[in-house]
Design a protein around this motif. Sequence first.
Motif, PDB file in Angstrom:
ATOM      1  N   UNK A  69     -10.283  -0.564  -5.973  1.00  0.00           N
ATOM      2  CA  UNK A  69      -9.955  -1.602  -6.949  1.00  0.00           C
ATOM      3  C   UNK A  69      -9.290  -2.757  -6.198  1.00  0.00           C
ATOM      4  N   UNK A  70      -9.177  -3.924  -6.847  1.00  0.00           N
ATOM      5  CA  UNK A  70      -8.551  -5.067  -6.155  1.00  0.00           C
ATOM      6  C   UNK A  70      -7.160  -4.723  -5.633  1.00  0.00           C
TER       7      UNK A  70
ATOM      8  N   UNK B 159      -6.672  -3.633  -1.973  1.00  0.00           N
ATOM      9  CA  UNK B 159      -6.931  -4.520  -0.828  1.00  0.00           C
ATOM     10  C   UNK B 159      -5.665  -4.769  -0.003  1.00  0.00           C
ATOM     11  N   UNK B 160      -4.509  -4.668  -0.662  1.00  0.00           N
ATOM     12  CA  UNK B 160      -3.271  -4.946   0.069  1.00  0.00           C
ATOM     13  C   UNK B 160      -2.759  -3.716   0.832  1.00  0.00           C
ATOM     14  N   UNK B 161      -3.401  -2.585   0.640  1.00  0.00           N
ATOM     15  CA  UNK B 161      -2.945  -1.365   1.339  1.00  0.00           C
ATOM     16  C   UNK B 161      -3.325  -1.446   2.814  1.00  0.00           C
TER      17      UNK B 161
ATOM     18  N   UNK C 201      -3.489   3.984   4.118  1.00  0.00           N
ATOM     19  CA  UNK C 201      -3.338   4.172   2.664  1.00  0.00           C
ATOM     20  C   UNK C 201      -4.686   4.045   1.945  1.00  0.00           C
ATOM     21  N   UNK C 202      -5.507   3.111   2.438  1.00  0.00           N
ATOM     22  CA  UNK C 202      -6.837   2.953   1.823  1.00  0.00           C
ATOM     23  C   UNK C 202      -7.673   4.214   2.035  1.00  0.00           C
TER      24      UNK C 202
ATOM     25  N   UNK D 148      -3.269   8.026 -11.897  1.00  0.00           N
ATOM     26  CA  UNK D 148      -3.096   7.070 -13.001  1.00  0.00           C
ATOM     27  C   UNK D 148      -4.178   5.992 -12.997  1.00  0.00           C
ATOM     28  N   UNK D 149      -4.810   5.739 -11.843  1.00  0.00           N
ATOM     29  CA  UNK D 149      -5.897   4.757 -11.773  1.00  0.00           C
ATOM     30  C   UNK D 149      -7.248   5.387 -12.101  1.00  0.00           C
TER      31      UNK D 149
END
Length: 544
Positions: free
Chosen positions: A342-343, A346-348, A352-353, A424-425
């Motif tokens: 998910x968007x 992208x910051x991970x 983490x990704x 939760x996602x």
Amino acid sequence: MNGLMMQQPLLISMLLAHAERHHAEQEIVSKRVEGDVHRSTYRELAVRSRRMANAVAALGVKFGDRVATLAWNGHRHMELYYAVSGSGAVLHTLNPRLHPDQVVWIADHAEDQVLFFDLTFLPLVEAVASRVKTVRTFVAMTDRAHMPVNSKVPNLLCYEELVAGASDRFHWPQFDEHTASSLCYTSGTTGNPKGALYSHRSTVLHTYAAALPDALNCAARDTILPVVPMFHVNAWGLPYVACMVGAKLVFPGPWLDGKSLHELFESEGVTVSAGVPTVWQGLLAHVEAHDLKFSTMRRTVIGGSACPPAMMRAFQERYDVQVLHAWGMTEMSPLGTVCTLKPKHQTLNAEQRMAVQAKQGRAVFGVDMKIVAEDGQQLPHDGQAAGELLVRGPWIISSYFKGEGGDPLVNGWFPTGDVSTIDADGYMQITDRSKDVIKSGGEWISSIDIENVAAAHPAVQMAACIAVAHAKWDERPMLVVVKKPGVTTPDAELKAELIRFYEGKVAKWWIPDEVRFVAEIPLTATGKMLKLKLREQFKDLRLG
Ligand code: AMP
């Protein structure tokens, strides 16, 4: 008040008609059993499928009759997908990796009328031909020049002669979209195999969902090479998706080794592929050993069993091929979840990704999921609570063929037999098959997590984690390992090294107590590790 839209049944023949009309020139390339590379188009696929529909009718196949195949991924198999289902009969894709006794049992249970087979499987067909009760006609999927001579198979016909001898004028019949279209049997690791009977409606809806960008992400500009066999849950729907989107299609035939696949990826400009982890292991080993690259491959769908993060990393970081981790079942046509980010992800950072990507993914539209505890109570979607995964949706079975095994549903949900978490996602992560779960001191250990760590060790070719009886803890995890070729470390040393390798990667009490080295790990007919066999092999072992 009803809506005022046309009532048109969703039929598999629509997919072929669409491809012929809008993508007639698009290529279909097949490496064939005969040894050649066959090049054709969707136009030719449509013409030959119509001819084959006439030929099948001339063989006496009626609406609803089952027509079996024992075949690799190839253009003739694709023609049968459309000719048989499109004319209202049921395509039954038999798994040629099964034991002949199982093939006989399944063909009898399905009451197959005609059996089409690739020449590779002539010995198997010879072994079963006199035993199968309902098959009247056998068809070798080849031309006259390659027909077997002095074959023991009775009523043996030649595929290309059937095609040549039939008219290409055939109107795909219109009928109820709930009509059965194809039949696949589950692998039956416990008890007899059971049939999942798909309908035209379920197949077309599954095709729409599978093609979506957050699912298999296929488009007309793609070149798709399904490594997953057409005899395993309709190659995850790719033969239908390809027609829906008009993608170039490349079939590998029987050549599934790393070298052959890589050459085909490169020579045909393949952009998307799909298969089980065991196949990709062979491909990666070849590419690594010869310092090769993937010049056109963009994505590969990996599912059927858990894809180890080490494999994802290799594809993504070394070869720039995006891995789409996917989960499904024969009973689900098969697609249930696909892991796309998910968007917010992208910051991970990369690590983490990867933790998100290692999950089996989010439900594709149409599939509803929940997890329940042993008492049936629904568990929270917090990424922590693990319970049996239940699913429902329009391409999930409501009953097995002929009602085998009784009603499989629990209050309208299909229990998958998989144990998972859901976060939760909405990302689902399988921790185990319920029968593979390791219960140590009353707590669960995920055998998949243990295997994923081992797969990242440079000396490990393949690793399975199974439960072994333990005096104090009931069960403890044991790792069964196939070493990479050329590894010379003595067993005792490598065992200690592997156990050390787990430190800091999993909870202390999850670290396997024992490691055993074997020459090979038995695989099921669909390329999954057969842990049942391993458990039998080590059933007398006691730890503690
Ligand atoms: P089959 O019906 O032969 O396709 O087997 C379905 C089963 O394979 C599922 O119930 C899972 O146990 C397993 N499976 C499929 N995909 C995955 C995956 N990505 N990760 C872990 N297990 C999987």
